[in-house]
Design an enzyme around this catalytic site. Structure first.
Site, PDB file in Angstrom:
ATOM      1  N   ILE A  28      -5.489  -1.803  -3.566  1.00 57.80           N
ATOM      2  CA  ILE A  28      -4.596  -0.649  -3.418  1.00 57.80           C
ATOM      3  C   ILE A  28      -5.360   0.532  -4.032  1.00 57.80           C
ATOM      4  O   ILE A  28      -5.962   0.388  -5.098  1.00 57.80           O
ATOM      5  CB  ILE A  28      -3.284  -0.884  -4.205  1.00 57.80           C
ATOM      6  CG1 ILE A  28      -2.645  -2.211  -3.817  1.00 57.80           C
ATOM      7  CG2 ILE A  28      -2.305   0.271  -4.007  1.00 57.80           C
ATOM      8  CD1 ILE A  28      -1.598  -2.696  -4.816  1.00 57.80           C
ATOM      9  N   GLY A  29      -5.372   1.675  -3.342  1.00 56.87           N
ATOM     10  CA  GLY A  29      -6.056   2.847  -3.888  1.00 56.87           C
ATOM     11  C   GLY A  29      -7.561   2.829  -3.728  1.00 56.87           C
ATOM     12  O   GLY A  29      -8.274   3.613  -4.368  1.00 56.87           O
ATOM     13  N   SER A  30      -8.088   1.950  -2.867  1.00 55.50           N
ATOM     14  CA  SER A  30      -9.557   1.879  -2.718  1.00 55.50           C
ATOM     15  C   SER A  30     -10.079   2.901  -1.714  1.00 55.50           C
ATOM     16  O   SER A  30     -11.296   3.043  -1.552  1.00 55.50           O
ATOM     17  CB  SER A  30      -9.985   0.462  -2.313  1.00 55.50           C
ATOM     18  OG  SER A  30      -9.330   0.088  -1.117  1.00 55.50           O
ATOM     19  N   GLY A  31      -9.202   3.593  -1.013  1.00 53.77           N
ATOM     20  CA  GLY A  31      -9.649   4.635  -0.075  1.00 53.77           C
ATOM     21  C   GLY A  31      -9.648   4.178   1.376  1.00 53.77           C
ATOM     22  O   GLY A  31     -10.338   4.757   2.217  1.00 53.77           O
ATOM     23  N   LYS A  32      -8.864   3.171   1.684  1.00 44.78           N
ATOM     24  CA  LYS A  32      -8.839   2.660   3.063  1.00 44.78           C
ATOM     25  C   LYS A  32      -8.331   3.719   4.051  1.00 44.78           C
ATOM     26  O   LYS A  32      -8.858   3.852   5.143  1.00 44.78           O
ATOM     27  CB  LYS A  32      -7.980   1.386   3.165  1.00 44.78           C
ATOM     28  CG  LYS A  32      -8.578   0.199   2.400  1.00 44.78           C
ATOM     29  CD  LYS A  32      -7.745  -1.053   2.543  1.00 44.78           C
ATOM     30  CE  LYS A  32      -6.367  -0.920   1.956  1.00 44.78           C
ATOM     31  NZ  LYS A  32      -6.304  -0.558   0.521  1.00 44.78           N
ATOM     32  N   THR A  34      -8.553   7.005   3.842  1.00 43.42           N
ATOM     33  CA  THR A  34      -9.620   7.999   4.076  1.00 43.42           C
ATOM     34  C   THR A  34     -10.658   7.429   5.038  1.00 43.42           C
ATOM     35  O   THR A  34     -11.140   8.120   5.945  1.00 43.42           O
ATOM     36  CB  THR A  34     -10.310   8.355   2.725  1.00 43.42           C
ATOM     37  OG1 THR A  34      -9.309   8.594   1.752  1.00 43.42           O
ATOM     38  CG2 THR A  34     -11.206   9.562   2.856  1.00 43.42           C
ATOM     39  N   TYR A  68       8.398  -4.794  -5.515  1.00 42.13           N
ATOM     40  CA  TYR A  68       7.946  -4.368  -6.837  1.00 42.13           C
ATOM     41  C   TYR A  68       9.071  -4.352  -7.867  1.00 42.13           C
ATOM     42  O   TYR A  68       8.813  -4.473  -9.062  1.00 42.13           O
ATOM     43  CB  TYR A  68       7.255  -2.997  -6.753  1.00 42.13           C
ATOM     44  CG  TYR A  68       5.867  -3.106  -6.125  1.00 42.13           C
ATOM     45  CD1 TYR A  68       4.910  -3.971  -6.655  1.00 42.13           C
ATOM     46  CD2 TYR A  68       5.523  -2.367  -5.001  1.00 42.13           C
ATOM     47  CE1 TYR A  68       3.648  -4.093  -6.087  1.00 42.13           C
ATOM     48  CE2 TYR A  68       4.254  -2.476  -4.420  1.00 42.13           C
ATOM     49  CZ  TYR A  68       3.325  -3.339  -4.974  1.00 42.13           C
ATOM     50  OH  TYR A  68       2.085  -3.460  -4.415  1.00 42.13           O
ATOM     51  N   GLU A 102      -6.575  -1.986   9.320  1.00 37.93           N
ATOM     52  CA  GLU A 102      -6.454  -1.972   7.862  1.00 37.93           C
ATOM     53  C   GLU A 102      -5.899  -3.319   7.427  1.00 37.93           C
ATOM     54  O   GLU A 102      -4.808  -3.710   7.810  1.00 37.93           O
ATOM     55  CB  GLU A 102      -5.513  -0.841   7.434  1.00 37.93           C
ATOM     56  CG  GLU A 102      -5.366  -0.722   5.939  1.00 37.93           C
ATOM     57  CD  GLU A 102      -4.554   0.499   5.492  1.00 37.93           C
ATOM     58  OE1 GLU A 102      -4.544   0.784   4.300  1.00 37.93           O
ATOM     59  OE2 GLU A 102      -3.919   1.149   6.352  1.00 37.93           O
ATOM     60  N   GLU A 170       5.091   2.292  -5.863  1.00 31.41           N
ATOM     61  CA  GLU A 170       3.894   1.750  -6.519  1.00 31.41           C
ATOM     62  C   GLU A 170       3.660   2.279  -7.935  1.00 31.41           C
ATOM     63  O   GLU A 170       2.692   1.884  -8.589  1.00 31.41           O
ATOM     64  CB  GLU A 170       2.656   2.064  -5.657  1.00 31.41           C
ATOM     65  CG  GLU A 170       2.696   1.352  -4.324  1.00 31.41           C
ATOM     66  CD  GLU A 170       1.550   1.724  -3.403  1.00 31.41           C
ATOM     67  OE1 GLU A 170       1.312   0.981  -2.447  1.00 31.41           O
ATOM     68  OE2 GLU A 170       0.894   2.761  -3.634  1.00 31.41           O
TER      69      GLU A 170
HETATM   70  O1  8LK Z   1      -0.659  -1.558   0.954  1.00 35.92           O
HETATM   71  C1  8LK Z   1       0.589  -1.005   0.770  1.00 35.92           C
HETATM   72  C2  8LK Z   1       1.355  -1.709  -0.336  1.00 35.92           C
HETATM   73  O2  8LK Z   1       1.735  -3.021   0.096  1.00 35.92           O
HETATM   74  C3  8LK Z   1       0.577  -1.885  -1.612  1.00 35.92           C
HETATM   75  O3  8LK Z   1       1.435  -1.582  -2.698  1.00 35.92           O
HETATM   76  C4  8LK Z   1       0.202  -3.332  -1.668  1.00 35.92           C
HETATM   77  C5  8LK Z   1       1.279  -4.001  -0.840  1.00 35.92           C
HETATM   78  N1  8LK Z   1       0.778  -5.137  -0.066  1.00 35.92           N
HETATM   79  C6  8LK Z   1       1.120  -6.441  -0.426  1.00 35.92           C
HETATM   80  O4  8LK Z   1       1.806  -6.632  -1.436  1.00 35.92           O
HETATM   81  N2  8LK Z   1       0.706  -7.509   0.332  1.00 35.92           N
HETATM   82  C7  8LK Z   1      -0.068  -7.272   1.396  1.00 35.92           C
HETATM   83  C8  8LK Z   1      -0.443  -5.951   1.756  1.00 35.92           C
HETATM   84  C9  8LK Z   1      -0.015  -4.894   0.999  1.00 35.92           C
HETATM   85  C10 8LK Z   1      -1.256  -6.064   2.889  1.00 35.92           C
HETATM   86  C11 8LK Z   1      -1.342  -7.391   3.177  1.00 35.92           C
HETATM   87  C12 8LK Z   1      -2.107  -7.991   4.314  1.00 35.92           C
HETATM   88  N3  8LK Z   1      -0.612  -8.125   2.269  1.00 35.92           N
END
Ligand code: 8LK
Length: 233
Positions: A28-32, A34, A68, A102, A170
């Protein structure tokens, strides 16, 4: 740069009956986002961003928020829906020759579900059910991936960026969660401890936004060179 086509640069032999499929992975927050936005400019690339809006509104239910706020209660529900919506991306028929996704069904299992299982937020019984679906999908659908681009960050950078991005759901995620997700990406994509469906191209995604476009531009050439010449770390 409108109308530019990535296939013009390419010496890759593209698959005949399906798009050349690249998935971008990272914390999360890695810049995907962008990264995906950069590749939007090419006419032959179909970009499929993570369907977060579906996760935030499943018939009016915000599953991301539920996840969350109470992971033990909602992880299975959330991950089941993620698995479905990501499968829809894997199997979506597109006209363009390159599909850029993504994340994938593979990171869903190896990083996110694995983290929830290891921390006791999802029980073994629920993981088994998800695995049955996963295995069925692998056998019955075309889930081929040609390349994984791993945007590698340190957990601290990913954490800071996520706070700045300010997605309300988040804001309460602890740094330790970023560390867990980072370590699982490393186990999967660098140390190959889990099934890795394609070669991996690693990009240093700690780099500042001001220089990252240059990095993507370099990566554009690497992505579309022959598999045998690819630099994998
Ligand atoms: O990526 C958007 C949010 O969703 C981030 O807070 C992380 C969460 N997430 C997750 O809990 N499980 C996931 C993904 C994203 C993506 C996949 C494939 N599984």
């Amino acid at each position: 740069m409108a109308n530019e086509r990535l296939t013009n640069f390419s010496v890759t032999e593209f698959p005949k009956n399906r798009p050349y499929t690249v998935v971008v992975e990272g914390n999360i927050g890695s810049g995907k986002t962008t990264f995906l936005n950069y590749f939007q400019q090419f006419d032959d690339v179909n970009v499929l961003a993570e369907p977060v809006n579906k996760w935030r509104d499943c018939n009016g239910f915000n599953l991301l928020e539920k996840l969350y706020s109470d992971p033990k209660k909602w992880s299975f529900t959330f991950q089941s829906y993620v698995q479905l919506t990501i499968l829809q991306h894997h199997t979506l028929k597109i006209k363009r020759s390159i599909k850029l996704m993504e994340r994938s069904i593979y990171s869903a299992r190896n990083c996110f579900v694995e983290q929830l299982a290891r921390t006791g937020c999802i029980d073994d019984c629920s993981v088994s059910v998800m695995d049955q679906w996963f295995n069925w999908a692998k056998e019955n659908c075309d889930l081929c991936v040609d390349l994984i681009v791993y945007l590698r960050t340190t957990p601290e950078v990913a954490y800071e960026r996520t706070l700045k991005r300010n997605r309300p759901e988040e804001q309460c995620i602890p740094l330790d969660y970023f560390k867990d997700i980072h370590n699982l990406h490393e186990e999967w994509l660098c140390h190959k401890k889990f099934n890795c469906p394609a070669p991996v191209l690693i990009i240093d995604a700690d780099l500042d936004q001001s220089v990252i476009h240059e990095e993507y531009s370099k990566c554009k050439m690497q992505i579309f060179t022959k598999q045998s010449e690819k630099v994998t770390a």
